[in-house]
Design a protein around this motif. Sequence first.
Motif, short mmCIF file in Angstrom:
data_model
loop_
_atom_site.label_atom_id
_atom_site.label_comp_id
_atom_site.label_asym_id
_atom_site.label_seq_id
_atom_site.Cartn_x
_atom_site.Cartn_y
_atom_site.Cartn_z
N LEU A 72 -4.77 9.17 1.60
CA LEU A 72 -4.22 8.68 2.86
C LEU A 72 -4.23 7.16 2.91
CD1 LEU A 72 -3.14 9.43 5.67
CD2 LEU A 72 -5.49 9.48 6.49
N GLU A 73 -5.30 6.57 2.40
CA GLU A 73 -5.39 5.11 2.38
C GLU A 73 -4.30 4.50 1.50
OE1 GLU A 73 -8.69 1.59 1.49
OE2 GLU A 73 -8.93 3.58 0.62
N GLN A 74 -4.06 5.09 0.33
CA GLN A 74 -3.02 4.60 -0.56
C GLN A 74 -1.64 4.72 0.09
OE1 GLN A 74 -3.46 6.79 -4.21
NE2 GLN A 74 -5.32 5.70 -4.84
N SER A 75 -1.40 5.84 0.76
CA SER A 75 -0.12 6.04 1.45
C SER A 75 0.05 5.01 2.57
CB SER A 75 -0.04 7.45 2.02
OG SER A 75 1.15 7.65 2.74
N PHE A 76 -1.01 4.76 3.30
CA PHE A 76 -0.96 3.77 4.38
C PHE A 76 -0.68 2.37 3.83
CE2 PHE A 76 -3.14 0.57 6.95
CZ PHE A 76 -2.51 0.76 8.17
N GLN A 77 -1.33 2.01 2.74
CA GLN A 77 -1.12 0.69 2.14
C GLN A 77 0.31 0.53 1.67
OE1 GLN A 77 -3.06 -1.90 2.07
NE2 GLN A 77 -4.84 -0.90 2.97
N LYS A 78 0.89 1.59 1.08
CA LYS A 78 2.28 1.52 0.62
C LYS A 78 3.23 1.35 1.81
CE LYS A 78 5.75 3.96 -2.13
NZ LYS A 78 6.81 3.73 -1.11
N ASN A 79 3.00 2.11 2.88
CA ASN A 79 3.83 1.98 4.08
C ASN A 79 3.71 0.59 4.69
OD1 ASN A 79 4.74 4.62 3.87
ND2 ASN A 79 3.15 5.44 5.21
N LEU A 80 2.50 0.05 4.67
CA LEU A 80 2.27 -1.28 5.21
C LEU A 80 3.04 -2.33 4.40
CD1 LEU A 80 0.79 -3.12 7.19
CD2 LEU A 80 -1.13 -3.19 5.60
#
Length: 251
Positions: A72-80
């Motif tokens: 989830l953290e990796q997905s959030f960082q990519k979206n950011l």
Amino acid sequence: MNELSLMSGLEDISQHIHERISSLYRMLDLSGVELPQRKELGQEFGALEKLLEEFEKCVDRQRERLKQLKDLEQSFQKNLQDVQHINENVPAHMPKKKCPANGGEPVMTQKTDVLPVPSQNVKKTTKSFIREMEVITVQEFESIPPYMKGRVSYDQLNAAVQSLNAAVSAKYKILQQSVKSLNNQTRKLRQRFKDQETKETKGHFFVVEDDIREFTRMKADKRFKGILNMLRHSQRLRELRGGGIVRYVLV
């Protein structure tokens, strides 16, 4: 089961295991002075084994939860990063939706280099719609041949579009007013506009070089001619000649 409940469960099981182990130690100590209590020891070992199995299951659940949180953290960082990239690369000029034929006058959202228009009392009517050119998109700009673009940038081309729109707006605001509401100078402008109209321009919006000089600070020089070529290429306007005048008609 959330993270806090899992942590609480692990702590409870760990505490219970420690208590069982302590109980086994006491039983082993007592077995040296009393009769062996094999049955009780077997029960304690069985209970301890079950607790260890439950503890391992909790650890596995925690490990899976941790993996999900990392994903989830990796997905959030990519979206950011995607949002930051979009925010840093928003075009200065955005296409606007076309207004309906019976709609009101489009509002100029971009700052243009335009001279002030003589202020008059304008009565709003159903004929107040004034057409505007849509801005050039990045894809359209990239499709223009390099020899035609020269040194004109994307922003400069769209700044010219906004200036031309401002000239069209200023001209047709005057045309839409009654003659009685105009002063002498504006009446002369209105008459000039009417004289330049032809059968081919009926129902269309157009400007001439005099209008551009009147209502904007754009110069009708070689660079300006190049910009007009690009706008014709992008199907934003067309030329209509006649009577020694070049009319730039909005498409």
